[in-house]
Design a protein around this motif. Structure first.
Motif, PDB file in Angstrom:
ATOM      1  N   TYR A 169      10.514  27.707 -12.298  1.00 16.76           N
ATOM      2  CA  TYR A 169       9.690  28.862 -11.951  1.00 16.76           C
ATOM      3  C   TYR A 169       8.732  28.512 -10.821  1.00 16.76           C
ATOM      4  CZ  TYR A 169       6.733  33.005 -12.465  1.00 16.76           C
ATOM      5  OH  TYR A 169       6.043  34.169 -12.230  1.00 16.76           O
ATOM      6  N   ASP A 170       8.133  27.327 -10.910  1.00 19.54           N
ATOM      7  CA  ASP A 170       7.194  26.882  -9.885  1.00 19.54           C
ATOM      8  C   ASP A 170       7.309  25.368  -9.762  1.00 19.54           C
ATOM      9  OD1 ASP A 170       5.173  26.605  -8.053  1.00 19.54           O
ATOM     10  OD2 ASP A 170       3.547  26.851  -9.491  1.00 19.54           O
ATOM     11  N   LEU A 171       7.968  24.896  -8.712  1.00 25.12           N
ATOM     12  CA  LEU A 171       8.208  23.470  -8.517  1.00 25.12           C
ATOM     13  C   LEU A 171       7.855  23.088  -7.090  1.00 25.12           C
ATOM     14  CD1 LEU A 171       9.421  20.757  -9.589  1.00 25.12           C
ATOM     15  CD2 LEU A 171      11.617  21.547  -8.690  1.00 25.12           C
ATOM     16  N   PRO A 172       6.922  22.139  -6.886  1.00 28.50           N
ATOM     17  CA  PRO A 172       6.615  21.686  -5.529  1.00 28.50           C
ATOM     18  C   PRO A 172       7.872  21.158  -4.849  1.00 28.50           C
ATOM     19  CG  PRO A 172       5.011  20.832  -7.094  1.00 28.50           C
ATOM     20  CD  PRO A 172       6.101  21.450  -7.900  1.00 28.50           C
ATOM     21  N   GLN A 173       8.112  21.587  -3.646  1.00 29.42           N
ATOM     22  CA  GLN A 173       9.296  21.193  -2.887  1.00 29.42           C
ATOM     23  C   GLN A 173      10.574  21.556  -3.641  1.00 29.42           C
ATOM     24  OE1 GLN A 173       8.645  16.972  -2.393  1.00 29.42           O
ATOM     25  NE2 GLN A 173       7.130  17.266  -0.776  1.00 29.42           N
ATOM     26  N   GLY A 174      10.509  22.639  -4.404  1.00 28.27           N
ATOM     27  CA  GLY A 174      11.650  23.031  -5.209  1.00 28.27           C
ATOM     28  C   GLY A 174      12.827  23.487  -4.372  1.00 28.27           C
ATOM     29  N   ASN A 175      14.020  23.098  -4.789  1.00 29.95           N
ATOM     30  CA  ASN A 175      15.244  23.495  -4.106  1.00 29.95           C
ATOM     31  C   ASN A 175      16.312  23.723  -5.164  1.00 29.95           C
ATOM     32  OD1 ASN A 175      17.243  24.006  -2.235  1.00 29.95           O
ATOM     33  ND2 ASN A 175      17.648  21.853  -1.833  1.00 29.95           N
ATOM     34  N   GLY A 176      16.657  24.977  -5.412  1.00 38.35           N
ATOM     35  CA  GLY A 176      17.634  25.295  -6.439  1.00 38.35           C
ATOM     36  C   GLY A 176      17.504  26.740  -6.878  1.00 38.35           C
TER      37      GLY A 176
ATOM     38  N   GLU B 262       0.823  -1.206   0.000  1.00 37.49           N
ATOM     39  CA  GLU B 262       0.000   0.000   0.000  1.00 37.49           C
ATOM     40  C   GLU B 262       0.858   1.257   0.000  1.00 37.49           C
ATOM     41  OE1 GLU B 262      -2.965   1.766   3.258  1.00 37.49           O
ATOM     42  OE2 GLU B 262      -3.731  -0.086   2.328  1.00 37.49           O
ATOM     43  N   ARG B 263       1.940   1.240   0.759  1.00 39.38           N
ATOM     44  CA  ARG B 263       2.826   2.411   0.811  1.00 39.38           C
ATOM     45  C   ARG B 263       3.494   2.651  -0.542  1.00 39.38           C
ATOM     46  NH1 ARG B 263       7.631   2.110   5.050  1.00 39.38           N
ATOM     47  NH2 ARG B 263       8.194   0.437   3.594  1.00 39.38           N
ATOM     48  N   GLN B 264       3.837   1.567  -1.245  1.00 40.15           N
ATOM     49  CA  GLN B 264       4.434   1.716  -2.572  1.00 40.15           C
ATOM     50  C   GLN B 264       3.427   2.286  -3.570  1.00 40.15           C
ATOM     51  OE1 GLN B 264       5.750  -2.436  -2.929  1.00 40.15           O
ATOM     52  NE2 GLN B 264       7.884  -1.710  -2.968  1.00 40.15           N
ATOM     53  N   LEU B 265       2.172   1.853  -3.463  1.00 39.80           N
ATOM     54  CA  LEU B 265       1.127   2.393  -4.339  1.00 39.80           C
ATOM     55  C   LEU B 265       0.923   3.880  -4.097  1.00 39.80           C
ATOM     56  CD1 LEU B 265      -1.522  -0.481  -4.136  1.00 39.80           C
ATOM     57  CD2 LEU B 265      -0.180   0.153  -6.140  1.00 39.80           C
ATOM     58  N   GLU B 266       0.965   4.283  -2.846  1.00 41.87           N
ATOM     59  CA  GLU B 266       0.802   5.704  -2.518  1.00 41.87           C
ATOM     60  C   GLU B 266       1.952   6.525  -3.085  1.00 41.87           C
ATOM     61  OE1 GLU B 266      -1.641   5.374   1.737  1.00 41.87           O
ATOM     62  OE2 GLU B 266       0.554   5.549   1.713  1.00 41.87           O
ATOM     63  N   GLY B 267       3.175   6.020  -2.959  1.00 37.16           N
ATOM     64  CA  GLY B 267       4.325   6.732  -3.507  1.00 37.16           C
ATOM     65  C   GLY B 267       4.275   6.841  -5.024  1.00 37.16           C
ATOM     66  N   LEU B 268       3.880   5.748  -5.688  1.00 36.67           N
ATOM     67  CA  LEU B 268       3.768   5.760  -7.143  1.00 36.67           C
ATOM     68  C   LEU B 268       2.682   6.727  -7.595  1.00 36.67           C
ATOM     69  CD1 LEU B 268       4.492   4.649  -9.922  1.00 36.67           C
ATOM     70  CD2 LEU B 268       2.936   2.724  -9.500  1.00 36.67           C
ATOM     71  N   LEU B 269       1.542   6.720  -6.915  1.00 35.52           N
ATOM     72  CA  LEU B 269       0.455   7.628  -7.271  1.00 35.52           C
ATOM     73  C   LEU B 269       0.870   9.078  -7.082  1.00 35.52           C
ATOM     74  CD1 LEU B 269      -2.503   7.947  -8.138  1.00 35.52           C
ATOM     75  CD2 LEU B 269      -3.134   7.874  -5.710  1.00 35.52           C
ATOM     76  N   HIS B 270       1.613   9.354  -6.019  1.00 38.39           N
ATOM     77  CA  HIS B 270       2.094  10.721  -5.781  1.00 38.39           C
ATOM     78  C   HIS B 270       3.027  11.169  -6.905  1.00 38.39           C
ATOM     79  CE1 HIS B 270       4.061  13.764  -2.803  1.00 38.39           C
ATOM     80  NE2 HIS B 270       3.223  14.348  -3.634  1.00 38.39           N
ATOM     81  N   ALA B 271       3.902  10.269  -7.338  1.00 40.25           N
ATOM     82  CA  ALA B 271       4.826  10.598  -8.430  1.00 40.25           C
ATOM     83  C   ALA B 271       4.079  10.853  -9.729  1.00 40.25           C
ATOM     84  CB  ALA B 271       5.835   9.463  -8.618  1.00 40.25           C
ATOM     85  N   VAL B 272       3.083  10.020 -10.024  1.00 38.75           N
ATOM     86  CA  VAL B 272       2.352  10.139 -11.284  1.00 38.75           C
ATOM     87  C   VAL B 272       1.477  11.386 -11.290  1.00 38.75           C
ATOM     88  CG1 VAL B 272       0.565   9.071 -12.703  1.00 38.75           C
ATOM     89  CG2 VAL B 272       2.404   7.669 -11.760  1.00 38.75           C
ATOM     90  N   GLU B 273       0.759  11.627 -10.201  1.00 40.61           N
ATOM     91  CA  GLU B 273      -0.154  12.772 -10.160  1.00 40.61           C
ATOM     92  C   GLU B 273       0.575  14.106 -10.087  1.00 40.61           C
ATOM     93  OE1 GLU B 273      -4.257  10.885  -8.332  1.00 40.61           O
ATOM     94  OE2 GLU B 273      -2.949  12.034  -6.994  1.00 40.61           O
ATOM     95  N   SER B 274       1.766  14.120  -9.497  1.00 38.59           N
ATOM     96  CA  SER B 274       2.553  15.365  -9.446  1.00 38.59           C
ATOM     97  C   SER B 274       3.405  15.538 -10.698  1.00 38.59           C
ATOM     98  CB  SER B 274       3.451  15.380  -8.201  1.00 38.59           C
ATOM     99  OG  SER B 274       4.475  14.403  -8.305  1.00 38.59           O
TER     100      SER B 274
ATOM    101  N   ARG C  84       9.108  15.237  -4.665  1.00 42.31           N
ATOM    102  CA  ARG C  84      10.133  14.236  -4.365  1.00 42.31           C
ATOM    103  C   ARG C  84       9.436  12.964  -3.889  1.00 42.31           C
ATOM    104  NH1 ARG C  84      12.434  18.569  -1.321  1.00 42.31           N
ATOM    105  NH2 ARG C  84      14.009  19.701  -2.508  1.00 42.31           N
ATOM    106  N   THR C  85       9.644  11.894  -4.607  1.00 42.71           N
ATOM    107  CA  THR C  85       8.999  10.631  -4.273  1.00 42.71           C
ATOM    108  C   THR C  85      10.055   9.542  -4.136  1.00 42.71           C
ATOM    109  OG1 THR C  85       8.591  10.268  -6.644  1.00 42.71           O
ATOM    110  CG2 THR C  85       6.780  11.179  -5.340  1.00 42.71           C
TER     111      THR C  85
END
Length: 391
Positions: free
Chosen positions: A253-260, A83-95, A100-101
């Protein structure tokens, strides 16, 4: 009937799959004329199969039979995940890779069959969620943020589709992009250039081809950073130079959790509607990475970028190309060995003054050259100049 959390995650993942790909390939096979016309259109506009083959993902769905087979195979793979892997994959795909996933580590030898082809799990998930036309693992490149980066034969391999990028292959023979004479690699003099004001209050000399005088190269003996980045809006440099010390840099210009290097935080006085429009499209921007074989640029945005570099073309050529890189693709924008081979041997003056062979230019969204109304990069709304340490 109540659904479990796992079934909800699997369903959301399937709904987030990449569109198109299969039916376009079948149509191209059935109609050779249409395929040739599509390839010709791609070459004219500066993309297509040369630099970034397989610019898929904008078409309709695959035929019903292929869709059903792909769905069954995808569900079979997803059901193996925790379940945790599915949540991480979904977060990566939807974002869309903006967040950062974690790595999705799965057995490296667990290949899956789709139709007549066998696909490693990383390729299969990239095919489902990013590039439906993807065929082979040689077409993708791992990002340096991935745990599987640089590992030859790991027992577990990362299958996070946003920890990989599509490889950008150079054209052969090249299409009629914008071309520039190799003479521009010679150091330019300020009297023949156009001065442009900067936020620092000084002036930079801008060559007719859009190159700055690159006087920002570090002092001799200073090895604290491997490159510096300048952001330009048309002929004006915006903000101070950004010194890069870490191996990887996000420019956005606009990146979630952006660092740079955040371009959205720079103060710009440019009121041009075109500049403002292009600036808003930079989005996730690019990732600049120094690796063993050179410097790579990964296009994380939703729009193409355009790159010109002295090391991207044949050293014997008298012209340079401006390369179009589509979203999700990576290109080796700079090669140190090639750059040193292009310099003039036994020329002590080379080490005493800037040389534009160690400079890469990147324009967001808008291209320049013979196929465009903008002949020089200094006419592009938003662009970068990356100047590498040549010492």
């Amino acid at each position: 009937m109540f659904r479990t959390k796992r079934s909800v995650l699997v369903r959301r993942l399937w709904r987030s799959r990449a569109p198109g790909g299969e039916e376009e390939e079948e149509a191209a096979a059935a109609e050779p004329g249409a395929a040739a016309a599509a390839e010709a259109r791609a070459h004219v506009c500066g993309g297509g199969r040369g630099c970034c083959p397989g610019k898929a993902g904008r078409g309709g769905r695959a035929p019903a039979g292929a869709e059903a087979e792909l769905k069954a195979l995808t569900h079979a793979v997803l059901k193996r995940l925790k379940e945790r892997q599915l949540e991480g994959l979904l977060h990566a795909v939807e974002s869309r890779g903006g967040a950062r996933t974690p790595c999705l580590l799965l057995p490296a030898k667990a290949d899956s069959r789709l139709g007549q082809h066998w696909y490693p799990l990383p390729v299969l998930l990239c095919k489902v969620f990013r590039w439906p036309d993807l065929r082979h693992c040689s077409e993708v490149k791992r990002l340096c943020c991935c745990e599987s980066y640089g590992k030859a034969h790991p027992e577990l391999v990362c299958c996070n589709p946003h920890h990989l990028s599509r490889l950008c292959e150079l054209e052969s023979p090249p299409p009629p992009y914008s071309r520039y004479p190799m003479d521009f690699l010679k150091p330019t003099d300020c009297p023949d250039s156009v001065p442009s004001s900067t936020e620092t209050g000084g002036t930079n000399c801008l060559a007719p081809g859009g190159l700055s005088d690159s006087q920002v190269l570090q002092e001799p003996g200073d090895r604290s950073h491997w490159c510096v980045v300048a952001y330009w809006e048309e002929k004006t440099r915006v903000g101070r130079l950004y010194s890069v010390q870490e191996p990887s840099l996000d420019i956005f210009y606009d990146l979630p959790q952006g660092n740079g290097f955040c371009l959205g935080q720079l103060n710009s006085d440019n009121k041009s509607q075109l500049v403002q429009k292009v600036r808003s499209k930079i989005g996730y921007g690019i990732q600049l990475t120094k690796e063993v074989d050179g410097v790579w640029v990964y296009n994380r945005s939703s729009y193409p970028i355009f790159i010109k570099s002295a090391t991207l073309d044949n050293p014997d050529s008298r012209t340079l190309l401006v390369h179009k890189v589509f979203p999700g693709f990576s290109i080796k924008a700079f090669d140190y060995e090639k750059a040193y081979s292009l310099q003039r041997p036994n020329d002590h003056e080379f080490m005493q003054q800037p040389w534009t062979g160690f400079t890469v230019q990147i324009s967001f969204v808008k291209g320049w050259g013979q196929c465009y109304t903008r002949q020089f990069i200094s006419s592009c709304p938003c662009w970068l100049e990356v100047i590498f340490n040549n010492r």
